[in-house]
Motif scaffolding. Structure first.
Motif, PDB file in Angstrom:
ATOM      1  N   ALA A  74       0.819  -1.212   0.000  1.00  0.00           N
ATOM      2  CA  ALA A  74       0.000   0.000   0.000  1.00  0.00           C
ATOM      3  C   ALA A  74       0.851   1.259   0.000  1.00  0.00           C
ATOM      4  CB  ALA A  74      -0.926  -0.005   1.216  1.00  0.00           C
ATOM      5  N   LEU A  75       2.046   1.134   0.561  1.00  0.00           N
ATOM      6  CA  LEU A  75       2.956   2.286   0.636  1.00  0.00           C
ATOM      7  C   LEU A  75       3.901   2.368  -0.563  1.00  0.00           C
ATOM      8  CD1 LEU A  75       3.851   1.979   4.436  1.00  0.00           C
ATOM      9  CD2 LEU A  75       2.441   3.757   3.381  1.00  0.00           C
ATOM     10  N   ASP A  76       3.747   1.442  -1.526  1.00  0.00           N
ATOM     11  CA  ASP A  76       4.612   1.408  -2.723  1.00  0.00           C
ATOM     12  C   ASP A  76       6.067   1.143  -2.367  1.00  0.00           C
ATOM     13  OD1 ASP A  76       2.501   1.903  -4.507  1.00  0.00           O
ATOM     14  OD2 ASP A  76       2.648   4.064  -4.193  1.00  0.00           O
ATOM     15  N   TYR A  77       6.290   0.301  -1.372  1.00  0.00           N
ATOM     16  CA  TYR A  77       7.659  -0.089  -1.019  1.00  0.00           C
ATOM     17  C   TYR A  77       8.251  -0.911  -2.152  1.00  0.00           C
ATOM     18  CZ  TYR A  77      11.552  -1.745   1.901  1.00  0.00           C
ATOM     19  OH  TYR A  77      12.799  -2.029   2.414  1.00  0.00           O
ATOM     20  N   GLY A  80       1.613   1.034  10.034  1.00  0.00           N
ATOM     21  CA  GLY A  80       0.238   1.512  10.168  1.00  0.00           C
ATOM     22  C   GLY A  80       0.176   3.026  10.232  1.00  0.00           C
ATOM     23  N   LEU A  81       1.120   3.628  10.953  1.00  0.00           N
ATOM     24  CA  LEU A  81       1.186   5.093  11.036  1.00  0.00           C
ATOM     25  C   LEU A  81       1.457   5.688   9.656  1.00  0.00           C
ATOM     26  CD1 LEU A  81       1.293   7.653  12.858  1.00  0.00           C
ATOM     27  CD2 LEU A  81       3.764   7.250  13.076  1.00  0.00           C
ATOM     28  N   ALA A  82       2.374   5.065   8.919  1.00  0.00           N
ATOM     29  CA  ALA A  82       2.713   5.550   7.580  1.00  0.00           C
ATOM     30  C   ALA A  82       1.511   5.468   6.638  1.00  0.00           C
ATOM     31  CB  ALA A  82       3.884   4.750   7.018  1.00  0.00           C
ATOM     32  N   VAL A  83       0.739   4.379   6.751  1.00  0.00           N
ATOM     33  CA  VAL A  83      -0.451   4.232   5.912  1.00  0.00           C
ATOM     34  C   VAL A  83      -1.455   5.328   6.216  1.00  0.00           C
ATOM     35  CG1 VAL A  83      -2.468   2.768   5.460  1.00  0.00           C
ATOM     36  CG2 VAL A  83      -0.181   1.751   5.528  1.00  0.00           C
ATOM     37  N   ARG A  84      -1.631   5.639   7.500  1.00  0.00           N
ATOM     38  CA  ARG A  84      -2.569   6.705   7.864  1.00  0.00           C
ATOM     39  C   ARG A  84      -2.106   8.051   7.313  1.00  0.00           C
ATOM     40  NH1 ARG A  84      -2.443   3.934  12.808  1.00  0.00           N
ATOM     41  NH2 ARG A  84      -1.189   5.554  13.817  1.00  0.00           N
ATOM     42  N   TYR A  85      -0.813   8.333   7.428  1.00  0.00           N
ATOM     43  CA  TYR A  85      -0.275   9.581   6.883  1.00  0.00           C
ATOM     44  C   TYR A  85      -0.386   9.615   5.355  1.00  0.00           C
ATOM     45  CZ  TYR A  85       1.688  10.967  11.413  1.00  0.00           C
ATOM     46  OH  TYR A  85       1.850  11.352  12.730  1.00  0.00           O
ATOM     47  N   GLU A  86      -0.132   8.474   4.741  1.00  0.00           N
ATOM     48  CA  GLU A  86      -0.211   8.401   3.279  1.00  0.00           C
ATOM     49  C   GLU A  86      -1.622   8.710   2.811  1.00  0.00           C
ATOM     50  OE1 GLU A  86       1.159   7.305  -0.727  1.00  0.00           O
ATOM     51  OE2 GLU A  86       2.002   8.194   1.084  1.00  0.00           O
TER      52      GLU A  86
END
Length: 241
Positions: A8-11, A85-91
């Motif tokens: 989801a974060l395009d890693y 999870g924090l990164a997904v919310r920010y994204e």
């Protein structure tokens, strides 16, 4: 366990991420902070970016405290999962308008009726068997191209078996009074009763001819629809490949 969030974060390597590989783990944390979380100012990320340093675990522990993570460096997997999870919310927060537009576009596309023939596999044995069975039931002539045959089935169903067509066909047709004396028979049997019967038979025959002409016109329209299909080469009398 991290693949879905990393995707989801395009890693760059969501499937191959190894949390137990120290270098890969540290690089992922730096990537999350630089690209997604961005809790620190750029100039304050030096200690976290210094991946080879022996002091990096201390920098990471401070980072966890600064972002209010409930896990410590010893709870590596839990900490990584929480940061993801924090990164997904920010994204999502950064791209909320983009996601809304995508959702609106998706809803708009779903509202448009799609051609049900687009995604059919015309080479599937099940598809061919089903079309053949329908054609036999509806007494439609066989064709080498099963998609063409299916389109002919659809035309017949729309014109003859749709709810509107069935309702229309079920309506009683009221006949109009006909003045026989206004219709010239063209010959004389010598009997007034026979002359009248002949006139009635002639009018019924004319009605049958009109109905036949209507069916011929419908057949011409169906053939024209098939010929108009870009896949059909009507000059060769067969479907173009």
């Amino acid at each position: 366990m991290f693949r879905r969030k990393l995707t989801a974060l395009d890693y760059h390597n969501p499937d191959g991420f190894n949390c137990t590989d120290e270098t890969e783990f540290r690089n992922c944390i730096v990537w999350l902070e630089d690209q997604k979380i961005r809790h620190y100012k750029i100039e304050d990320r030096g200690n976290l970016r210094n991946i080879p340093s022996s002091e990096w675990p201390n920098a990471f522990q401070k980072y966890l405290q600064d972002v209010s993570c409930p896990f410590s460096v010893q709870e590596r997997q839990e900490a990584v999962d929480w940061l993801l999870g924090l990164a997904v919310r920010y994204e999502y927060g950064d791209n909320v308008e983009k996601y809304k537009n995508c959702q609106l576009l998706s809803a708009s596309n779903h509202s448009k009726p799609a051609d049900p023939l687009i995604n059919l596999d015309s080479n599937s044995p099940d598809f061919k068997a089903g079309v053949t069975a329908l054609a036999n039931i509806l007494k439609i002539q066989r064709h080498d191209d099963y998609l063409v045959m299916l389109k002919a089935i659809r035309i017949l169903i729309q014109e003859r078996l749709s709810s509107e067509a069935i309702a229309k066909s079920g309506q009683a047709k009221e006949g109009l009074p006909v003045a026989l004396d206004k219709h010239i028979l063209g010959f004389d049997t010598g009997d007034a009763v026979l002359n009248e019967a002949a006139q009635i038979l002639r009018l019924l025959h004319i009605e049958e001819l009109r109905d036949l002409q209507t069916k011929i016109n419908e057949a011409i329209v169906a053939v024209q629809a098939i010929i108009a299909d870009p896949k059909t080469d009507h000059r060769l009398g067969k479907v173009g490949r």
